[in-house]
Design an enzyme around this catalytic site. Structure first.
Site, mmCIF file in Angstrom:
data_model
loop_
_atom_site.group_PDB
_atom_site.id
_atom_site.type_symbol
_atom_site.label_atom_id
_atom_site.label_comp_id
_atom_site.label_asym_id
_atom_site.label_seq_id
_atom_site.Cartn_x
_atom_site.Cartn_y
_atom_site.Cartn_z
ATOM 1 N N SER A 171 27.966 39.234 43.926
ATOM 2 C CA SER A 171 27.077 39.062 45.152
ATOM 3 C C SER A 171 25.934 40.016 45.320
ATOM 4 O O SER A 171 26.209 41.151 44.532
ATOM 5 C CB SER A 171 28.181 38.927 46.308
ATOM 6 O OG SER A 171 27.171 39.455 47.541
ATOM 7 N N TYR A 212 34.616 43.508 51.652
ATOM 8 C CA TYR A 212 33.893 42.448 50.740
ATOM 9 C C TYR A 212 32.958 43.063 49.626
ATOM 10 O O TYR A 212 33.082 42.996 48.399
ATOM 11 C CB TYR A 212 33.049 41.433 51.465
ATOM 12 C CG TYR A 212 32.332 40.640 50.820
ATOM 13 C CD1 TYR A 212 32.711 39.333 50.317
ATOM 14 C CD2 TYR A 212 30.656 40.698 50.719
ATOM 15 C CE1 TYR A 212 32.044 38.408 49.705
ATOM 16 C CE2 TYR A 212 30.175 39.469 50.223
ATOM 17 C CZ TYR A 212 30.713 38.687 49.544
ATOM 18 O OH TYR A 212 30.144 37.682 49.005
#
Length: 313
Positions: free
Chosen positions: A152, A165
């Site tokens: 990501s 995350y």
């Protein structure tokens, strides 16, 4: 949309790919792009309805049906079974795409052990399990082969609600950038893909939390809060476009695949901060020599040479 000429160039036709989290979102976009390039597919899934919709897409296209494998990527025993199942079905496996992940957010200072264990277990542990299960089988196969770990933009850009995350994506980034040097001598390509905002339902991950990780330190989301957050994803890139860019990056043997063009200002600011943080002083000759040996070893590894510890001193 990326130029799709390479979809028809035949370089990946007939190659067998295994993709995790492949019946929704980016995973499905990758599967569709791979299918359009003539690849044969094994796809992991969790939800039967999503699997059925994916099977219907392949049927409507007249493509070979994928081998579907129900899989929780944190289940190492099942992952090993699936890897063997793929080889038993196709004979070889050439491409691994570790895509499955969860997008769960909350203030890191309030996080519990369960928050860490769940998010890291899926986003980083799932990648580890894919590599351990599939790399021996990819090494034993022949021809064009590749590993893609989907992280990501959070692998570069932290945020106040995304501590765990972000940590999981930083970990995938570091692992993949190192793994590339290990796989090059085997003739296996390796790419880190860092997508940004994509039109998926990743925002709903928090609603799918397993009971085994139920003790969260994050406050329950307010009514409608997740749905409001999800409206941002409607502005995202089409998952199929992400898939075509991943395939193009594989074809070009890119170590880093960035799919979204809007983060130039972030990288410029990051570069300026890093350079400004370097001490303005001379380094001693011995340290300079060691760092140059490291740089030389990295170049040699990328060119396919096996680097040993002795090469670093």
């Amino acid at each position: 949309m990326a130029d799709k000429q390479w979809l028809q160039d035949g370089k990946w036709a007939g190659r067998v790919a295994f993709i995790t989290g492949a019946v929704t979102g980016i995973g499905l976009g990758v599967a569709q792009a791979f299918a359009d390039a003539g690849m044969r597919l094994a796809l992991s899934y969790r939800n039967e309805d999503d699997k059925a919709r994916t099977a219907e897409w392949f049927a409507e296209k007249g493509y070979e049906q994928p081998l579907f494998a129900k899989l929780d990527v944190t289940d190492r025993e099942r992952f090993a079974e699936v890897a063997q199942q793929v080889v038993d079905h196709f004979g070889e496996v050439h491409v691994l795409v570790n895509n499955a992940g969860v997008s769960v957010f909350g203030p890191t200072d309030e996080a519990s052990y369960d928050d860490y264990d769940w998010i890291m277990g899926v986003n980083f542990g799932g990648v580890v399990n894919g590599l351990v299960s599939f790399l021996p089988k990819i090494k034993a196969s022949e021809g064009r082969r590749h590993v893609v770990n989907v992280a990501s933009m959070a692998a570069f850009l932290p945020g106040p609600q995304a501590g765990i995350y972000t940590a999981s994506k930083f970990a995938v980034r570091g692992l993949t950038e190192s793994l590339r040097y290990n796989l090059a001598p085997h003739g296996i390509g390796c790419s880190l893909c860092c997508p940004a905002l994509t039109r998926t339902n990743a925002w709903a991950s928090a609603t799918k939390r397993p009971d085994s990780f139920k003790d969260s330190g994050f406050a329950p989301t307010r009514e409608g809060e997740l749905e409001q957050f999800g409206t941002a994803f409607e502005e995202g890139m089409d998952p199929y476009e992400v898939g075509t860019k991943i395939l193009a990056g594989m074809t070009e043997q890119k170590g880093l695949i960035l799919t979204h063009p809007e983060h130039g200002p972030d990288f410029e600011e990051m570069h300026e901060k890093i350079m400004a943080a370097l001490p303005d002083e001379e380094a001693p000759a011995g340290r300079l020599k060691i760092e140059q040996l490291r740089r030389d070893a990295m170049k040699a590894a990328e060119e396919g040479l096996v680097v040993q510890l002795d090469d670093l001193t």
